[in-house]
Motif scaffolding. Structure first.
Motif, PDB file in Angstrom:
ATOM      1  N   VAL A   2       0.742  -1.170  -0.071  1.00  0.00           N
ATOM      2  CA  VAL A   2      -0.012   0.006  -0.095  1.00  0.00           C
ATOM      3  C   VAL A   2       1.010   1.360   0.084  1.00  0.00           C
ATOM      4  CG1 VAL A   2      -2.080  -1.076   1.242  1.00  0.00           C
ATOM      5  CG2 VAL A   2      -0.165   0.195   2.632  1.00  0.00           C
ATOM      6  N   THR A   3       0.030   2.446  -0.317  1.00  0.00           N
ATOM      7  CA  THR A   3       0.848   3.543   0.195  1.00  0.00           C
ATOM      8  C   THR A   3       0.479   4.398   1.325  1.00  0.00           C
ATOM      9  OG1 THR A   3      -0.660   4.742  -1.581  1.00  0.00           O
ATOM     10  CG2 THR A   3       1.304   3.952  -2.472  1.00  0.00           C
ATOM     11  N   PRO A   4       1.001   5.311   2.110  1.00  0.00           N
ATOM     12  CA  PRO A   4       0.545   6.091   3.183  1.00  0.00           C
ATOM     13  C   PRO A   4      -0.770   6.652   2.770  1.00  0.00           C
ATOM     14  CG  PRO A   4       2.989   6.554   2.624  1.00  0.00           C
ATOM     15  CD  PRO A   4       2.374   5.992   1.484  1.00  0.00           C
ATOM     16  N   GLY A   5      -1.077   6.907   1.648  1.00  0.00           N
ATOM     17  CA  GLY A   5      -2.746   7.441   1.451  1.00  0.00           C
ATOM     18  C   GLY A   5      -3.672   6.488   1.835  1.00  0.00           C
ATOM     19  N   VAL A   6      -3.326   5.061   1.510  1.00  0.00           N
ATOM     20  CA  VAL A   6      -4.571   4.142   1.965  1.00  0.00           C
ATOM     21  C   VAL A   6      -4.666   4.193   3.463  1.00  0.00           C
ATOM     22  CG1 VAL A   6      -4.866   1.659   1.991  1.00  0.00           C
ATOM     23  CG2 VAL A   6      -3.908   2.809  -0.045  1.00  0.00           C
ATOM     24  N   HIS A   7      -3.443   4.140   4.162  1.00  0.00           N
ATOM     25  CA  HIS A   7      -3.701   4.314   5.622  1.00  0.00           C
ATOM     26  C   HIS A   7      -4.669   5.316   6.149  1.00  0.00           C
ATOM     27  CE1 HIS A   7      -0.499   1.377   6.936  1.00  0.00           C
ATOM     28  NE2 HIS A   7      -0.028   1.596   5.942  1.00  0.00           N
ATOM     29  N   ASP A   8      -3.990   6.456   5.614  1.00  0.00           N
ATOM     30  CA  ASP A   8      -4.998   7.887   5.917  1.00  0.00           C
ATOM     31  C   ASP A   8      -6.449   7.626   5.522  1.00  0.00           C
ATOM     32  OD1 ASP A   8      -2.727   8.953   6.566  1.00  0.00           O
ATOM     33  OD2 ASP A   8      -2.751  10.084   4.632  1.00  0.00           O
ATOM     34  N   GLU A   9      -6.710   7.044   4.373  1.00  0.00           N
ATOM     35  CA  GLU A   9      -8.129   6.674   3.755  1.00  0.00           C
ATOM     36  C   GLU A   9      -9.023   5.778   4.691  1.00  0.00           C
ATOM     37  OE1 GLU A   9      -8.011   8.114  -0.829  1.00  0.00           O
ATOM     38  OE2 GLU A   9      -8.087   5.911  -0.194  1.00  0.00           O
ATOM     39  N   VAL A  10      -8.452   4.734   5.314  1.00  0.00           N
ATOM     40  CA  VAL A  10      -8.970   3.734   6.119  1.00  0.00           C
ATOM     41  C   VAL A  10      -8.753   3.944   7.473  1.00  0.00           C
ATOM     42  CG1 VAL A  10      -9.110   2.224   4.124  1.00  0.00           C
ATOM     43  CG2 VAL A  10      -7.343   1.998   5.506  1.00  0.00           C
ATOM     44  N   ARG A  11      -8.067   4.946   8.105  1.00  0.00           N
ATOM     45  CA  ARG A  11      -7.513   4.849   9.547  1.00  0.00           C
ATOM     46  C   ARG A  11      -8.654   4.678  10.289  1.00  0.00           C
ATOM     47  NH1 ARG A  11      -7.036  10.239   7.817  1.00  0.00           N
ATOM     48  NH2 ARG A  11      -8.473  11.494   8.828  1.00  0.00           N
TER      49      ARG A  11
ATOM     50  N   GLU B 272       5.745  12.950  -4.678  1.00  0.00           N
ATOM     51  CA  GLU B 272       4.606  13.803  -5.015  1.00  0.00           C
ATOM     52  C   GLU B 272       4.816  14.212  -6.500  1.00  0.00           C
ATOM     53  OE1 GLU B 272       1.019  15.574  -5.067  1.00  0.00           O
ATOM     54  OE2 GLU B 272       2.055  14.485  -3.317  1.00  0.00           O
ATOM     55  N   ALA B 273       6.291  14.252  -6.871  1.00  0.00           N
ATOM     56  CA  ALA B 273       6.449  14.821  -8.461  1.00  0.00           C
ATOM     57  C   ALA B 273       6.113  13.740  -9.212  1.00  0.00           C
ATOM     58  CB  ALA B 273       7.996  15.144  -8.330  1.00  0.00           C
ATOM     59  N   GLU B 274       6.115  12.395  -8.746  1.00  0.00           N
ATOM     60  CA  GLU B 274       5.965  11.329  -9.807  1.00  0.00           C
ATOM     61  C   GLU B 274       4.417  11.112  -9.830  1.00  0.00           C
ATOM     62  OE1 GLU B 274       8.517   7.366  -9.227  1.00  0.00           O
ATOM     63  OE2 GLU B 274       8.617   8.363  -7.209  1.00  0.00           O
TER      64      GLU B 274
ATOM     65  N   GLN C 211      -7.640  10.220  -8.397  1.00  0.00           N
ATOM     66  CA  GLN C 211      -7.133  10.690  -7.201  1.00  0.00           C
ATOM     67  C   GLN C 211      -5.852  10.520  -6.892  1.00  0.00           C
ATOM     68  OE1 GLN C 211      -9.495   9.784  -3.870  1.00  0.00           O
ATOM     69  NE2 GLN C 211     -11.483  10.433  -4.907  1.00  0.00           N
ATOM     70  N   ASP C 212      -5.123  11.277  -6.072  1.00  0.00           N
ATOM     71  CA  ASP C 212      -3.621  11.246  -5.955  1.00  0.00           C
ATOM     72  C   ASP C 212      -3.506   9.772  -5.295  1.00  0.00           C
ATOM     73  OD1 ASP C 212      -3.283  13.545  -6.977  1.00  0.00           O
ATOM     74  OD2 ASP C 212      -2.601  14.779  -5.049  1.00  0.00           O
ATOM     75  N   VAL C 213      -4.102   9.369  -4.251  1.00  0.00           N
ATOM     76  CA  VAL C 213      -4.013   8.231  -3.678  1.00  0.00           C
ATOM     77  C   VAL C 213      -4.019   7.026  -4.723  1.00  0.00           C
ATOM     78  CG1 VAL C 213      -4.647   6.405  -1.884  1.00  0.00           C
ATOM     79  CG2 VAL C 213      -4.686   8.773  -1.450  1.00  0.00           C
ATOM     80  N   ASP C 214      -4.851   7.262  -5.382  1.00  0.00           N
ATOM     81  CA  ASP C 214      -4.964   6.058  -6.440  1.00  0.00           C
ATOM     82  C   ASP C 214      -3.702   6.110  -7.475  1.00  0.00           C
ATOM     83  OD1 ASP C 214      -7.487   5.551  -5.559  1.00  0.00           O
ATOM     84  OD2 ASP C 214      -8.543   6.467  -6.799  1.00  0.00           O
ATOM     85  N   LEU C 215      -3.367   7.234  -7.744  1.00  0.00           N
ATOM     86  CA  LEU C 215      -1.948   7.245  -8.614  1.00  0.00           C
ATOM     87  C   LEU C 215      -1.032   6.979  -7.963  1.00  0.00           C
ATOM     88  CD1 LEU C 215      -2.922  11.053 -10.094  1.00  0.00           C
ATOM     89  CD2 LEU C 215      -2.772   8.991 -11.294  1.00  0.00           C
ATOM     90  N   SER C 216      -0.827   7.053  -6.790  1.00  0.00           N
ATOM     91  CA  SER C 216       0.342   6.537  -6.093  1.00  0.00           C
ATOM     92  C   SER C 216       0.520   5.105  -6.044  1.00  0.00           C
ATOM     93  CB  SER C 216       0.442   7.129  -4.579  1.00  0.00           C
ATOM     94  OG  SER C 216      -0.421   6.428  -3.846  1.00  0.00           O
ATOM     95  N   LEU C 217      -0.820   4.509  -6.005  1.00  0.00           N
ATOM     96  CA  LEU C 217      -0.890   2.965  -6.067  1.00  0.00           C
ATOM     97  C   LEU C 217      -0.447   2.486  -7.527  1.00  0.00           C
ATOM     98  CD1 LEU C 217      -3.930   2.408  -4.100  1.00  0.00           C
ATOM     99  CD2 LEU C 217      -2.046   1.888  -3.255  1.00  0.00           C
ATOM    100  N   MET C 218      -0.937   3.267  -8.539  1.00  0.00           N
ATOM    101  CA  MET C 218      -0.446   3.078  -9.600  1.00  0.00           C
ATOM    102  C   MET C 218       0.914   3.051 -10.358  1.00  0.00           C
ATOM    103  SD  MET C 218      -3.909   4.729 -11.676  1.00  0.00           S
ATOM    104  CE  MET C 218      -3.511   4.310 -13.027  1.00  0.00           C
TER     105      MET C 218
END
Length: 171
Positions: A40-49, A77-79, A94-101
């Motif tokens: 996962v990425t940290p954004g997933v932790h944030d979304e399901v905390r 973030e630049a990626e 969304q950014d979280v989804d992009l980070s997972l991709m």
């Protein structure tokens, strides 16, 4: 070859609302067999905390229970911005989804067999259009594939959960 799963927040939300209290024990056994790894990425932790296991005694926090099973990778973030620009900002997930991709693509380029677990249509189509070299599947299919890696009892329990999650995906 082992399975590398990059897991979206929606999967955790489904699991939190439907998984029996045997789920993590079954999952740990399958992961310990060396056949699968969860990213996962940290954004997933944030979304399901705040997500809790609804069917478990005392309804524990999902991420507290999952923490030791997940490999969390931070994506620059630049990626994320670069992929959003490549896709087109308006069409971009969304950014979280992009980070997972991006994570899935990086893991695939390292030679791993990567599956992005998401029921988000935009993520699926974007991954294909941007040639990110991973496959996608919805959470129900992910659970079914995990079931195929487990023992007889685990297969039965995970297939049952997969059917319930599939019904929720269809709503």
């Amino acid at each position: 070859m082992s399975n590398v799963w990059v897991v979206d927040s929606n999967c955790f939300i489904h699991v939190g609302s439907m998984a029996p209290d045997t789920f993590l024990r079954d999952l740990k056994h399958i992961l310990d067999s060396g056949n699968s790894t969860l990213y996962v990425t940290p954004g997933v932790h944030d979304e399901v905390r705040t997500v809790r296991f609804q069917r478990w005694p005392q309804q524990p926090n999902l991420m507290d229970e999952f923490r030791d099973l997940l490999i969390t990778v931070t994506i620059d973030e630049a990626e994320v911005r670069a992929l959003a620009k490549h896709i087109g900002e308006k069409a971009s997930p969304q950014d979280v989804d992009l980070s997972l991709m991006i994570l899935g693509s990086k893991l695939a380029h390292e030679g791993n067999n990567v599956t992005l677990v998401s029921d988000d249509y935009k993520m699926t189509t974007t991954g294909e259009k941007a040639n990110l070299n991973f496959e996608t599947c919805p959470p129900s299919t992910f659970l079914q594939r995990l079931a195929d890696l487990g023992s007889s009892g685990q297969r039965s329990r995970l297939r049952s959960l997969s059917r319930r999650v599939r019904a929720a995906e269809m709503k």
